[in-house]
Design an enzyme around this catalytic site. Sequence first.
Site: not given
Length: 315
Positions: A212, A214, A260
């Site tokens: 992901t 962030n 995220e």
Amino acid sequence: MQRWRGLEDIPQDWGRSVVTIGSYDGVHRGHQLIIEHAVDRARKLGVPAVVVTFDPHPSEVVRPGSHPPLLAPHPRRCELMADLGVDAVLVLPFTTEFSQLSPADFVVKVLVDKLHAKAVVEGPNFRFGHRAAGTVDFLAEQGRVYDFEVEIVDLYVTGAAGGGKPFSSTLTRNLIAEGDVAGAREILGRPHRVEGVVVRGAQRGRELGFPTANVETLPHTAIPADGVYAGYLHAQGETMPAAISVGTNPQFDGTERTVEAYAIDRVGLDLYGLHVAVEFLAYVRGQARFDSLEDLMVQMGADVERCREIVAADA
């Protein structure tokens, strides 16, 4: 579109213009009615259309600590206003000194001396000047003195969002705080967006097979309620379907709230240090703690499939 910060940035040879004033946070559908009317009036008069707005939000100066969650940062608002045909945006630094300007002084210093207003377009409840003492009736009186027209536009749009309440920035913030990003989209006329720089997190998503981005969001950003959402990740000029997680990551006893975004089916993305945007289409589920990492991974896989379906249906 020209962008000015402070009265001193306005060109010395600036001619007459049509002006509208307001925070315009989110540039929602009610705001759009006013701005579009101002642009239309400006075109008919053959002069530029100018939006006057403020930074920081006036409430933070008048009542420190009360800054509302922001629906859009100023650069994003400028983009949205440019799309509506606005010719210039004036961002006035809202200081304690500025907050004490009387309505009459505001008219002279901003509308008359600097912007040479030919017309001013506002909503019916517009207030301005020290202690918000200036009303649209007072503005109309000043227009007769200083030779500018005042036009009032009814900005009250309603729909399903918020149970039929009039659309407003406050209602939009409330819906976002509740996770109702679909309702917020109805008011905004587009998905709610948050922006920020991609920073390094714990990288657990990468370990679990769902890397992901962030996103370290901008100060005072209106962030949706904790949960999983379907949406888009905008980066490097590309729009990617995404599964988005908002929250503290209870599976790993997290305490810091994060945003995220997993770019669905994308491999090898390196977005660290880049400014990106995340858009929220639909709420999928709330945050939860699972009995095992295996259970979490199964759920994440189901979440991604659901998000893929939602984004595909939105195309």
